[in-house]
Design a protein around this motif. Sequence first.
Motif, PDB file in Angstrom:
ATOM      1  N   ARG A 370       3.906  15.379   4.582  1.00 30.31           N
ATOM      2  CA  ARG A 370       3.321  14.057   4.293  1.00 30.31           C
ATOM      3  C   ARG A 370       3.029  13.864   2.809  1.00 30.31           C
ATOM      4  NH1 ARG A 370       0.625  17.319   8.043  1.00 30.31           N
ATOM      5  NH2 ARG A 370      -1.332  16.203   8.247  1.00 30.31           N
ATOM      6  N   PRO A 371       2.509  14.879   2.069  1.00 27.25           N
ATOM      7  CA  PRO A 371       2.355  14.672   0.627  1.00 27.25           C
ATOM      8  C   PRO A 371       3.685  14.388  -0.064  1.00 27.25           C
ATOM      9  CG  PRO A 371       1.109  16.581   1.344  1.00 27.25           C
ATOM     10  CD  PRO A 371       1.967  16.180   2.489  1.00 27.25           C
ATOM     11  N   GLU A 372       4.746  15.031   0.424  1.00 28.36           N
ATOM     12  CA  GLU A 372       6.058  14.797  -0.162  1.00 28.36           C
ATOM     13  C   GLU A 372       6.485  13.341   0.023  1.00 28.36           C
ATOM     14  OE1 GLU A 372       6.158  19.088   1.512  1.00 28.36           O
ATOM     15  OE2 GLU A 372       4.975  17.256   1.719  1.00 28.36           O
ATOM     16  N   ALA A 373       6.219  12.788   1.206  1.00 27.09           N
ATOM     17  CA  ALA A 373       6.559  11.392   1.466  1.00 27.09           C
ATOM     18  C   ALA A 373       5.781  10.455   0.560  1.00 27.09           C
ATOM     19  CB  ALA A 373       6.282  11.058   2.933  1.00 27.09           C
ATOM     20  N   ALA A 374       4.478  10.711   0.424  1.00 27.21           N
ATOM     21  CA  ALA A 374       3.641   9.859  -0.420  1.00 27.21           C
ATOM     22  C   ALA A 374       4.061   9.945  -1.880  1.00 27.21           C
ATOM     23  CB  ALA A 374       2.174  10.250  -0.262  1.00 27.21           C
ATOM     24  N   ALA A 375       4.362  11.167  -2.342  1.00 26.51           N
ATOM     25  CA  ALA A 375       4.780  11.325  -3.735  1.00 26.51           C
ATOM     26  C   ALA A 375       6.043  10.535  -4.021  1.00 26.51           C
ATOM     27  CB  ALA A 375       4.996  12.807  -4.042  1.00 26.51           C
ATOM     28  N   ALA A 376       6.971  10.524  -3.080  1.00 28.52           N
ATOM     29  CA  ALA A 376       8.245   9.826  -3.295  1.00 28.52           C
ATOM     30  C   ALA A 376       8.066   8.314  -3.295  1.00 28.52           C
ATOM     31  CB  ALA A 376       9.250  10.245  -2.227  1.00 28.52           C
ATOM     32  N   ILE A 377       7.418   7.762  -2.275  1.00 30.51           N
ATOM     33  CA  ILE A 377       7.300   6.305  -2.204  1.00 30.51           C
ATOM     34  C   ILE A 377       6.400   5.761  -3.306  1.00 30.51           C
ATOM     35  CG2 ILE A 377       5.424   6.387  -0.491  1.00 30.51           C
ATOM     36  CD1 ILE A 377       8.173   3.690  -0.775  1.00 30.51           C
ATOM     37  N   GLU A 378       5.347   6.510  -3.665  1.00 33.38           N
ATOM     38  CA  GLU A 378       4.446   6.007  -4.698  1.00 33.38           C
ATOM     39  C   GLU A 378       5.082   6.060  -6.085  1.00 33.38           C
ATOM     40  OE1 GLU A 378       1.289   4.417  -4.125  1.00 33.38           O
ATOM     41  OE2 GLU A 378       2.523   4.388  -2.318  1.00 33.38           O
ATOM     42  N   ARG A 379       5.925   7.046  -6.343  1.00 37.43           N
ATOM     43  CA  ARG A 379       6.691   7.020  -7.597  1.00 37.43           C
ATOM     44  C   ARG A 379       7.688   5.873  -7.571  1.00 37.43           C
ATOM     45  NH1 ARG A 379       6.002   6.901 -11.514  1.00 37.43           N
ATOM     46  NH2 ARG A 379       7.976   7.554 -12.454  1.00 37.43           N
ATOM     47  N   ALA A 380       8.334   5.683  -6.410  1.00 35.54           N
ATOM     48  CA  ALA A 380       9.332   4.614  -6.304  1.00 35.54           C
ATOM     49  C   ALA A 380       8.706   3.245  -6.536  1.00 35.54           C
ATOM     50  CB  ALA A 380      10.003   4.671  -4.932  1.00 35.54           C
ATOM     51  N   VAL A 381       7.521   3.014  -5.987  1.00 35.40           N
ATOM     52  CA  VAL A 381       6.851   1.722  -6.184  1.00 35.40           C
ATOM     53  C   VAL A 381       6.510   1.523  -7.658  1.00 35.40           C
ATOM     54  CG1 VAL A 381       4.751   0.412  -5.668  1.00 35.40           C
ATOM     55  CG2 VAL A 381       5.998   1.564  -3.833  1.00 35.40           C
ATOM     56  N   ASP A 382       6.047   2.565  -8.328  1.00 39.15           N
ATOM     57  CA  ASP A 382       5.762   2.438  -9.763  1.00 39.15           C
ATOM     58  C   ASP A 382       7.030   2.183 -10.564  1.00 39.15           C
ATOM     59  OD1 ASP A 382       3.007   2.795  -9.492  1.00 39.15           O
ATOM     60  OD2 ASP A 382       2.920   4.145 -11.221  1.00 39.15           O
ATOM     61  N   LEU A 383       8.131   2.838 -10.210  1.00 39.27           N
ATOM     62  CA  LEU A 383       9.405   2.588 -10.898  1.00 39.27           C
ATOM     63  C   LEU A 383       9.847   1.142 -10.707  1.00 39.27           C
ATOM     64  CD1 LEU A 383      11.177   5.896  -9.869  1.00 39.27           C
ATOM     65  CD2 LEU A 383      10.797   5.183 -12.237  1.00 39.27           C
ATOM     66  N   PHE A 384       9.684   0.646  -9.494  1.00 35.39           N
ATOM     67  CA  PHE A 384      10.042  -0.746  -9.203  1.00 35.39           C
ATOM     68  C   PHE A 384       9.147  -1.704  -9.980  1.00 35.39           C
ATOM     69  CE2 PHE A 384       9.384  -4.523  -6.446  1.00 35.39           C
ATOM     70  CZ  PHE A 384      10.670  -5.035  -6.459  1.00 35.39           C
ATOM     71  N   ALA A 385       7.845  -1.422 -10.011  1.00 41.82           N
ATOM     72  CA  ALA A 385       6.913  -2.285 -10.741  1.00 41.82           C
ATOM     73  C   ALA A 385       7.256  -2.324 -12.227  1.00 41.82           C
ATOM     74  CB  ALA A 385       5.485  -1.795 -10.539  1.00 41.82           C
ATOM     75  N   ALA A 386       7.589  -1.154 -12.794  1.00 42.26           N
ATOM     76  CA  ALA A 386       7.950  -1.107 -14.212  1.00 42.26           C
ATOM     77  C   ALA A 386       9.219  -1.910 -14.481  1.00 42.26           C
ATOM     78  CB  ALA A 386       8.131   0.339 -14.651  1.00 42.26           C
ATOM     79  N   GLU A 387      10.159  -1.837 -13.553  1.00 41.82           N
ATOM     80  CA  GLU A 387      11.443  -2.538 -13.743  1.00 41.82           C
ATOM     81  C   GLU A 387      11.265  -4.050 -13.748  1.00 41.82           C
ATOM     82  OE1 GLU A 387      15.553  -2.655 -14.453  1.00 41.82           O
ATOM     83  OE2 GLU A 387      14.158  -0.951 -14.469  1.00 41.82           O
ATOM     84  N   ILE A 388      10.349  -4.568 -12.907  1.00 43.11           N
ATOM     85  CA  ILE A 388      10.159  -6.023 -12.852  1.00 43.11           C
ATOM     86  C   ILE A 388       9.021  -6.483 -13.761  1.00 43.11           C
ATOM     87  CG2 ILE A 388      11.086  -6.145 -10.515  1.00 43.11           C
ATOM     88  CD1 ILE A 388       8.209  -6.505  -9.489  1.00 43.11           C
ATOM     89  N   GLY A 389       8.347  -5.552 -14.426  1.00 42.90           N
ATOM     90  CA  GLY A 389       7.281  -5.899 -15.353  1.00 42.90           C
ATOM     91  C   GLY A 389       6.023  -6.416 -14.688  1.00 42.90           C
ATOM     92  N   MET A 390       5.700  -5.878 -13.520  1.00 41.87           N
ATOM     93  CA  MET A 390       4.511  -6.321 -12.782  1.00 41.87           C
ATOM     94  C   MET A 390       3.515  -5.172 -12.682  1.00 41.87           C
ATOM     95  SD  MET A 390       4.332  -8.076  -8.953  1.00 41.87           S
ATOM     96  CE  MET A 390       5.234  -9.532  -9.522  1.00 41.87           C
ATOM     97  N   ASP A 391       2.229  -5.506 -12.689  1.00 38.85           N
ATOM     98  CA  ASP A 391       1.201  -4.491 -12.541  1.00 38.85           C
ATOM     99  C   ASP A 391       1.419  -3.727 -11.233  1.00 38.85           C
ATOM    100  OD1 ASP A 391      -1.510  -3.471 -11.520  1.00 38.85           O
ATOM    101  OD2 ASP A 391      -1.970  -4.003 -13.597  1.00 38.85           O
ATOM    102  N   PRO A 392       1.382  -2.395 -11.274  1.00 40.76           N
ATOM    103  CA  PRO A 392       1.642  -1.622 -10.048  1.00 40.76           C
ATOM    104  C   PRO A 392       0.646  -1.889  -8.927  1.00 40.76           C
ATOM    105  CG  PRO A 392       0.844  -0.203 -11.823  1.00 40.76           C
ATOM    106  CD  PRO A 392       1.178  -1.522 -12.440  1.00 40.76           C
ATOM    107  N   ALA A 393      -0.570  -2.269  -9.267  1.00 40.96           N
ATOM    108  CA  ALA A 393      -1.539  -2.614  -8.223  1.00 40.96           C
ATOM    109  C   ALA A 393      -1.118  -3.878  -7.498  1.00 40.96           C
ATOM    110  CB  ALA A 393      -2.929  -2.778  -8.830  1.00 40.96           C
ATOM    111  N   GLU A 394      -0.610  -4.839  -8.239  1.00 35.19           N
ATOM    112  CA  GLU A 394      -0.197  -6.104  -7.634  1.00 35.19           C
ATOM    113  C   GLU A 394       1.030  -5.915  -6.750  1.00 35.19           C
ATOM    114  OE1 GLU A 394      -0.280  -9.889  -6.363  1.00 35.19           O
ATOM    115  OE2 GLU A 394      -1.833  -8.807  -7.476  1.00 35.19           O
ATOM    116  N   VAL A 395       1.967  -5.080  -7.177  1.00 38.20           N
ATOM    117  CA  VAL A 395       3.139  -4.815  -6.332  1.00 38.20           C
ATOM    118  C   VAL A 395       2.681  -4.225  -4.999  1.00 38.20           C
ATOM    119  CG1 VAL A 395       5.228  -3.416  -6.084  1.00 38.20           C
ATOM    120  CG2 VAL A 395       4.728  -4.536  -8.256  1.00 38.20           C
ATOM    121  N   ARG A 396       1.742  -3.329  -5.036  1.00 38.33           N
ATOM    122  CA  ARG A 396       1.254  -2.732  -3.800  1.00 38.33           C
ATOM    123  C   ARG A 396       0.613  -3.793  -2.905  1.00 38.33           C
ATOM    124  NH1 ARG A 396       1.500   1.291  -7.510  1.00 38.33           N
ATOM    125  NH2 ARG A 396       2.031   3.378  -6.694  1.00 38.33           N
ATOM    126  N   ARG A 397      -0.211  -4.640  -3.479  1.00 38.54           N
ATOM    127  CA  ARG A 397      -0.871  -5.672  -2.669  1.00 38.54           C
ATOM    128  C   ARG A 397       0.158  -6.552  -1.952  1.00 38.54           C
ATOM    129  NH1 ARG A 397      -4.266  -6.370  -7.386  1.00 38.54           N
ATOM    130  NH2 ARG A 397      -6.379  -5.571  -6.994  1.00 38.54           N
TER     131      ARG A 397
END
Length: 771
Positions: A370-397
């Motif tokens: 389970r930590p492995e799953a969280a590490a992967a998706i949470e890095r992926a969400v941050d990578l996606f947020a950086a690519e679109i220029g949006m705050d990572p907290a807002e992407v999660r919401r």
Amino acid sequence: MSILGTRVIRTEDPRLLTAGGVYVDDLRTPELNGAARLTFVRSPIAHARITGIDTSAAMSEPGVVAVLTVRDMDDLAPPPPDDGSGGGGNEAAPLPLGGPWAEPLLAVDTVRFVGEPVAVVITDGRYQGEDAADLVTVDYEPLPAVVGPAAATRDESLLFPAARSNIAVTREVPADDAPFDACEVVVEQDIVNQRLACMPMEARATAATIEGGKLTVWHSSQNAQLCRMILCGVLGMAPEQIRVVVPDVGGGFGAKVGIDRDALIVAWAARKTGRALRWAETRSENLVGMTQGRAQLHHVKIGGNRDGQILAYRIDIIQDTGAYPRTGGFLPFLTCLMAPGVYDIPEVQTGYRVVVTNATPIHAYRGAGRPEAAAAIERAVDLFAAEIGMDPAEVRRRNFIAPDKFPFQTKTGALYDSGRYEEALNKVLAAAGYGELRQEQERRRASGDVRQLGIGISAYAEITAPDPAVGETAKLEVKDDGTATVYTGSSAHGQGHHTAWAMLVQEELGIPMDQVTVIHGDTDLIPVGVGTYGSRSLQLGGSAVHKAAIEVKDEAKRQAADMLEAAEADVVLDTATGLWQVRGDPDTSLSWGQVAGHASGGSLIADVTFTADLPTFPFGAHVSVVEVDTETGKVTLLRHVTVDDAGPVLNPVLAEGQRHGGIAQGAAQALLEEVLYDADGNPLTSTLADYAAITAAELPSYELVDSETPTTLNPLGVKGIGEAGTIGSTPAVQNAVVDALAYLGVRHVDMPTTPQRVWTAINEAQKASNQ
């Protein structure tokens, strides 16, 4: 007034802090008087054929009782035959694979990792064993070493030639790119979830003796009953011929689930020689011989629109299982099950390959997939947020599963019972002062400060008690002196079971905690039980104690009614005083001792098993704040703020202790810890001088925010808390490090984010910007 939810001090601690724990190597039980010592002869080579073993020199040493090799194991059933299947295509094997993948007790003709047991030396004294073991001559014919999961997939050198591949288990990732083709933005990244040492304070230890045909094994384990079952299978003995006792355990973290080959050898050798035996490994042995954790390579692909909506996610996993596939496909299966995390993603694609390498075998380690799953998706969400220029907290919401959708079936098949993910994130951001942190980050960037601030966010859900139908056992006995004894199938190794179970008894029966004794880890006293792993203890073991208490109370009510010559409906228990009385007539009071003494046999007993229909899914959100020295690459963890919601808290002292320990281990992975091998498969981290175990000096005081979302899946409404901190902290810390460097053009830094790795990332980004 209810005792549940109050800060009750751990009843275990006075003994542990004064007299100290009694661990396996501390046992002074009469059966072990004069016990001989067992020392392993371990392979110094990662991959080789054994062409000969000469034990004569060792046998001539003073104090040597025996030197045993696989040739002496003529009293054991042979390993299962190779069925020729090679194991390929086994999609989610939860157990060790047999056939060509079978793991022997002592190496037969091939060694597959440095530290693999080849022979054992038994000596009268503690310190004679190492000298005698050095005199055992083993002739090795070296074979090419397979180091790392990527090398294993090439099949250039095979660990198990009969299997015809190093890939033991496969579940193919769907090759459907259409969901990604429909996205405005797609990001891909290779992510390393590195190999870790489990590092319990107490390394592995076992003692064994056989008397009158009965084998007794004392073992540092998380579940005595599973140990006995494995011993029965390996030694060909009936359950009533084996007793397993688990004394105090100095940490388990998954690596002590059941009993592994080294301890099995101790038990076999005791039976073989008729001698009482002791074995306690050194720290260096532990760092090469005890199962390790994580060791996954991920390729993630995430796609969505520029408005922040995530539409598709894919994770392709290569699981390095080490020299023997002890867990089959179980760990990557759990990673795939929890792949989407807390997000409502329309398309989720998962798959994995489990590969064997010339390294210490991998098993469960705190969180186990389970930590492995969280590490992967949470890095992926941050990578996606950086690519679109949006705050990572807002992407999660914008992508959380909505509260009104629970119970929620994910695209990977998990049925989440409950969750308030946006609320948890908002709580943790407010507690951290997220807006002010971003402002401070901008000030440092604008001023060109050498020490840059990084803010990392993670949100997670995890599965706990993944085997609810197996359940857990509890037996509760109230005696005629008014005391109570709980016999629990759950196994304590630091969590505070004795305190928690006594609290449950006091809450339900009114018997004071100091009159409640809790017993665990002895198969003669508790023949049926499951043990502790997967954050299952309170929701299954605690619910079993609760169920037993209710049954005892129901029987006591009948007994009290008979004694008071009253109708059962008129008899009540005052839990504040622990007295039975006729409603409205306190002069008729009876104590628990009086009621128990009236029962048949002079005691009240309930022996129960509690099972649940489904697992639970705790959740939370973490914010980590780091400072990165851009000249040296040194990372300092300044703050760590968390919400970890596991339902109602029985005892905040216990829950906070679990959160603290989990955060430390998760942060350790993000910052420092990694098991390393050279090109020949030689371990480079086999001492504490080499393995960078985290210490208090590298950790801040954590800021823990409360949140309680009950589940309906057990009568206590609780979920597991033991692994939450580990799952949430790792991606938060890693994201914080990358965030600190993002303004320099750094897109990703693999764990552990050591000074060298961070400094390299900074310099590579600067070179790229100058081109």
